[in-house]
Design a protein around this motif. Structure first.
Motif, short mmCIF file in Angstrom:
data_model
loop_
_atom_site.label_atom_id
_atom_site.label_comp_id
_atom_site.label_asym_id
_atom_site.label_seq_id
_atom_site.Cartn_x
_atom_site.Cartn_y
_atom_site.Cartn_z
N SER A 95 -1.68 -1.74 -1.67
CA SER A 95 -1.73 -0.44 -2.32
C SER A 95 -2.66 -0.51 -3.54
O SER A 95 -3.13 -1.58 -3.90
N LEU A 148 5.76 7.42 -3.47
CA LEU A 148 5.19 6.11 -3.76
C LEU A 148 6.23 5.01 -3.50
O LEU A 148 5.95 3.99 -2.90
N ARG A 149 7.45 5.28 -3.94
CA ARG A 149 8.51 4.27 -3.83
C ARG A 149 8.82 3.97 -2.36
O ARG A 149 9.10 2.85 -1.98
N GLY A 193 6.72 4.27 0.10
CA GLY A 193 5.56 3.79 0.84
C GLY A 193 4.83 4.88 1.61
O GLY A 193 3.84 4.61 2.27
N ARG A 224 0.26 5.44 -0.75
CA ARG A 224 -0.10 4.05 -1.06
C ARG A 224 -1.12 3.96 -2.19
O ARG A 224 -1.55 2.88 -2.57
N CYS A 230 -1.93 5.61 -6.10
CA CYS A 230 -1.49 6.50 -7.18
C CYS A 230 -2.65 6.73 -8.12
O CYS A 230 -3.31 5.79 -8.56
N LEU A 288 4.66 1.12 -6.62
CA LEU A 288 4.01 0.71 -5.37
C LEU A 288 4.35 -0.74 -5.08
O LEU A 288 4.42 -1.56 -5.99
N LEU A 299 0.86 -4.46 -4.27
CA LEU A 299 -0.29 -3.94 -5.01
C LEU A 299 -1.50 -4.86 -4.82
O LEU A 299 -1.39 -6.08 -4.96
#
Ligand code: ADP
Ligand code: ZN
Ligand code: ZN
Length: 732
Positions: A254, A299-300, A302, A305, A307, A318, A321
Motif C-alpha cells: 500500500s 483503509l483499515r 483493505g 490501498r 491514502c 494501511l 505499507l
C-alpha cells in the motif's frame, strides 16, 4: 496472555497509563490496537490495548474486566508509532495514540460516528409474476415494482424518489412476498474536485523513468530506502509519484501520499484519484465526521490501498505499507501546531523505516535537512524541454515614495498581458493596509490584547471597512481620530492583498481578478472554488498570499509577480532564508508551464539578499550548499536539533521570573555540548505575555526526557500553575 495493558484515551495530562485489565473468555481475540470500553473509577472510558501479558503487579482477582470490545481499532504497528510520537514530541501516550485511532475516538467518548446503513429492496419472482399478471396492486406499489424489475437492487431512498414508494409501501409488498429487503452498509464517500489537469497517462521522460527505476529498485530492496526527489518546478514530479505508487500496488503493498493542504492542492488529489480510482481514500479535516470514519474503515479493511491527505494521513491504517511520498516536502504545514507537535515528515520516515517501506520526499526547493540527509534523485528539466522562466528582480528602493506598491515594470507587464494569458501575483500580507498611524503624534493603531498593529480590511457586502487583529480576531470600526492626541489625520501604510486586488482590477479591466487568502476563501471548499474559477477562466489574475504559490499547475500562467519578496527575511528566525528562497522559487515556478512562455518579476528592497538572488537564478543547489554552511557554523539543523519551550502567562513580571527559574532548573540536566538560549521575550498575544527557551542539542531524545523530568517535579508543577507551557521538539 489474558491481561491487557490499556491506555485510556483522555486529553487530561495527569492520567498516566497503561492500566491492567483481565480479559474474559469472550474477549480472547482482543489484540494490540483493539479499542475497549473499560470501567475506570466510577466512569467508563475508551481505551486502547498497548500490550498483552500474563503478568500484572496486581493480584489477578483485583483486576477489572473491560465492559466491551469495540470493532476495528488500530494495528500493532500503529500503536507503536503513536507511542513513539508521544515520546519524541514530549506528549502523553493517550494523545499519541489518539492520532492512530478511528476518527472520533480522540476525546475518549464512545464514537459519535458510526457506520451508516440503508434499506435496499429486490424484486422476487412472485413480484415479477404479479407485475405481469392481474394481481391487485396500488399505484405506488406498481410503480415500485416497475423500478425494481429493471435493476438488481434499489435503495429505499431511490424508490421514494422515483416511485413515491415509502417504507410503508415496501413493507406491504414484502408481506405479500413480492419484494425482499435488507439493511446494507453505505460508505459515505467524499467528493473529489477536479481542477484543470486530467488523469490521463503520459509517456515518462527519460529522467522521470530513471527516477522511477531507482524507486522501484528500492521497493525491491536495492539501494537506499530514503530518497529526495529534487525536481525543478514543472518537471513532472507527480507522474513519478504515481508510477511509484502503482509499482507498490503491483507488489501487493500500500502507499501514502502526503500533500500540504488538500484545499490548496486539489490538482494532485484529483490526478491521483483519476488514475487510481476506488483504491484511493482521502482523509482530511474538510470531510464530515461520517465521511472520515468511512474512509478510515475503507483503509483499515483493505478496500482502499492508497491514502492521500495532509499531515494526519501519515497515520492511515494501511497494512503492508510499501511507500510514503511527501509532496512539497518543504511545506510548513507538515508540522502540527497542537499537542503533540509532531512533524509528519519525521513521523513518515520513522513509519517507513519500521515498515521496510520507501520514504520519498519531493520538492523543487527541498529543506536543507533533506538535502543533507537523503539520497537524491534529480529532475533537472521541465517536461517537454520548456525553459525555466527568466526572473527580473525589481529594486523597490529606486521607486519614489509616491509610486505605490507596484513597480512601473510590474504595472506595464500586467496591463499588457495578452488576451487569454494569466498571471499570479503574491503578497504575503492580507487585508487592505497593514498599518495605520496618526500623522500628528505618530501613534500606531494596535491591538488592545496583542503587540501587533491592526490591519485595515475593506470588508465585503454590508460590513464596510474595519480594522482587525490577525492574532486574536479583535475587530473594530476604522478610527476617525487618534486615540492618544485626537488628531483626525490617520494615515494608512503599506498594502495587503485587498489593496493589490483593487489596483490590479483597474489595470486589467475588463479581465477579472481572483483573490485567494484566508479572508476571501473561507468555508469547506472555498480555496478550491477560487482555484477552479481561476483555472477555468479565459485570462485573469490570481492575487493572494503564499497560498497562490502552492504547486498549482495552470498552463496559461505567463507571468508571476512577487511583491515585497524580503518580507519573510525580516523575521528573526533561522529558517527565514530557507523560507524566502522557497517562496520566491515556488512562485517563479508557477509561470511558463504552457506554450506561452513565462516571465517572473520579483519586487524587493533587498535585491542582493542571497535567497532572492539564488532563486532568481533558479539555483537551488547553490542556495542549499551555502545555507548548509551557515547552519553548520551556527549549529542549526541538521547539525543540531532544537527543542523550544514556550511559556505564557497573564503577568509579565511573574512570567519573567518563572522563565528564568525554569532555565536554571533545566540547564544542569542537559547533555554536554547542549546550549540553552533565552529566555527570550516573544510578542504579547491574546493578553498573554510570552517567553521562549531554545535548546540546541545533538541528543534531542535524551534532552527532551531530561526536560520532561524537570517539568514533572512537584515544585515545577506548582510554579507552573497559572502559566501555560508547551515543549516543541523540532520547532518550525
Ligand atoms: P511538478 O510537480 O514537478 O511541478 P507536475 O507533476 O505538476 O510538475 O507536472 C507539470 C505538468 O506536466 C502536468 O500538467 C503534467 O501532467 C505534465 N507532465 C508530467 N510529466 C509529463 C510527461 N512525461 N509528458 C508530458 N506531460 C507531462
Ligand atoms: Zn495622534
Ligand atoms: Zn489581537
Amino acid at each position: 496472555m489474558d491481561i491487557a495493558k490499556v491506555e485510556p484515551i483522555t486529553t487530561a495530562r495527569a492520567l498516566r497509563g497503561p492500566f491492567d485489565y483481565r480479559l474474559p473468555e469472550r474477549m480472547r481475540d482482543v489484540g494490540v490496537g483493539s479499542l475497549l470500553m473499560v470501567p475506570f473509577g466510577h466512569r467508563r472510558m475508551l481505551g486502547v490495548v498497548t500490550a498483552l501479558t500474563d503478568h500484572s503487579d496486581l493480584p489477578h482477582e483485583r483486576l477489572a474486566e473491560p465492559i466491551e470490545a469495540l470493532e476495528a481499532g488500530a494495528t500493532p504497528e500503529l500503536v507503536r508509532l503513536g507511542l513513539w510520537v508521544a515520546e519524541r514530541y514530549c506528549s502523553t501516550a493517550s494523545r499519541g495514540l489518539a492520532l492512530v485511532l478511528p476518527p472520533g475516538s480522540g476525546a475518549g467518548v464512545p464514537r459519535a460516528a458510526r457506520a451508516r446503513t440503508e434499506r435496499r429492496a429486490q424484486i422476487t419472482p412472485t413480484g415479477r409474476a404479479a407485475l405481469a399478471g392481474e394481481a391487485r396492486l396500488g399505484e405506488r406499489q406498481r410503480a415500485a415494482l416497475e423500478s425494481l424489475a429493471g435493476a438488481e437492487e434499489v435503495s429505499g431512498a431511490e424508490l421514494a424518489r422515483v416511485a413515491g414508494a415509502d417504507s410503508g409501501v415496501l413493507a406491504r409488498l414484502a408481506e405479500r412476498g413480492l419484494v425482499t429487503q435488507r439493511e446494507s452498509e453505505v460508505r459515505r464517500r467524499p467528493r473529489i474536485d477536479t481542477v484543470g489537469a486530467s488523469g490521463g497517462r503520459v509517456e515518462l521522460s527519460a529522467q522521470q523513468a530513471a527516477c522511477v527505476t531507482e524507486i522501484v529498485a528500492a521497493l525491491d530492496g536495492a539501494g537506499s530506502r530514503e530518497r529526495l526527489l529534487h525536481g525543478v518546478t514543472g518537471s513532472g514530479k507527480t507522474e513519478v509519484y504515481l508510477a511509484a505508487i502503482e509499482a507498490a500496488l503491483e507488489r501487493g503493498r500500500s502507499a501514502i501520499l502526503l500533500v500540504p493542504e488538500i484545499g490548496l492542492t486539489p490538482q494532485t488529489l484529483s490526478r491521483v484519484a483519476a488514475r487510481l480510482g476506488d483504491q484511493v481514500a482521502v482523509i482530511h479535516s474538510g470531510l464530515s465526521e461520517g465521511e472520515r470514519f468511512d474512509e478510515w474503515r475503507r483503509l483499515r479493511s483493505g478496500e482502499a490501498r492508497v491514502c492521500v491527505g495532509p499531515r494526519s494521513a501519515v497515520f492511515a491504517p494501511l497494512s503492508d505499507l510499501g511507500l510514503i511520498v511527501v509532496d512539497e516536502e518543504h511545506d510548513s504545514s507538515y508540522k502540527q501546531e497542537g499537542d503533540p507537535r509532531y512533524d509528519a515528515r519525521a513521523v513518515a520516515r520513522r513509519r517507513a523505516s519500521e515498515a521496510g517501506a520507501v520514504y520519498l520526499a519531493g520538492s523543487a526547493t527541498p529543506r536543507p535537512e533533506s538535502w543533507a540527509e537523503l539520497e537524491r534523485l534529480e529532475l533537472s528539466e521541465r517536461v517537454d524541454g520548456r525553459p525555466m522562466p527568466p526572473v527580473e528582480v525589481l529594486d523597490m528602493r529606486e521607486t519614489g515614495p509616491r509610486a505605490g506598491p507596484l513597480h512601473e515594470r510590474t504595472r506595464a507587464a500586467l496591463a499588457s498581458l495578452p488576451e487569454g494569458a494569466k498571471a499570479i501575483v503574491m503578497l504575503n500580507r492580507r487585508g487592505f493596509s497593514p498599518h495605520l498611524s496618526c500623522a500628528s503624534c505618530g501613534e500606531a493603531v494596535s491591538c488592545p490584547s496583542c503587540d501587533v498593529s491592526l490591519v485595515l480590511h475593506r470588508g465585503g457586502g454590508r460590513s464596510g471597512p474595519r480594522i482587525g487583529c490577525h492574532h486574536c480576531g479583535h475587530s473594530e470600526p476604522v478610527p476617525t481620530d487618534c486615540p492618544s492626541c485626537g488628531s483626525v489625520s490617520i494615515i494608512r501604510h503599506g498594502a495587503g492583498t485587498e489593496r493589490i486586488e483593487e489596483l490590479i482590477a483597474e489595470l486589467i479591466a475588463p479581465a477579472r481578478v481572483f483573490r485567494l487568502d484566508a479572508d476571501s476563501a473561507s468555508g469547506r471548499d472555498g480555496h478550491t472554488r477560487v482555484l477552479s474559477a481561476f483555472g477555468a477562466a479565459r485570462g485573469g489574475v490570481l492575487v493572494g498570499t503564499q497560498m497562490v504559490a502552492k504547486g498549482h499547475d495552470f498552463p496559461d500562467v505567463a507571468l508571476s509577480v512577487l511583491i515585497d519578496a524580503d518580507s519573510t527575511l525580516r523575521y528573526p528566525d533561522f529558517r527565514a532564508e530557507e523560507r524566502t528562497f522557497s517562496l520566491v522559487a515556488q512562485l517563479a515556478g508557477r509561470s511558463g508551464r504552457g506554450d506561452r512562455g513565462g516571465r517572473v518579476l520579483i519586487q524587493t528592497l533587498a535585491p542582493a539578499a542571497i535567497p532572492i538572488a539564488a532563486a532568481a537564478r533558479h539555483d537551488a543547489p547553490g542556495f542549499l550548499a551555502g545555507e548548509l554552511e551557515r547552519r553548520r557554523e551556527f549549529g542549526y539543523p541538521p547539525f543540531a536539533s532544537l527543542v523550544a519551550i514556550e511559556l505564557s502567562g497573564a503577568g509579565e513580571r511573574a512570567l519573567a521570573v518563572l522563565a528564568k527559574q525554569l532555565a536554571e532548573a533545566i540547564a544542569p540536566g542537559l547533555s554536554a555540548g547542549s546550549e540553552l538560549l533565552g529566555p527570550a521575550p516573544r510578542f504579547r498575544r491574546r493578553n498573554r505575555f510570552r517567553r521562549r527557551l531554545l535548546i540546541k542539542t545533538a541528543q534531542p531524545e535524551r534532552d527532551a526526557a531530561a526536560i520532561r523530568a524537570v517539568l514533572e517535579r512537584p515544585e515545577a508543577v506548582k510554579a507552573l500553575r497559572g502559566a501555560t507551557l508547551a515543549v516543541d521538539v523540532d520547532p518550525q
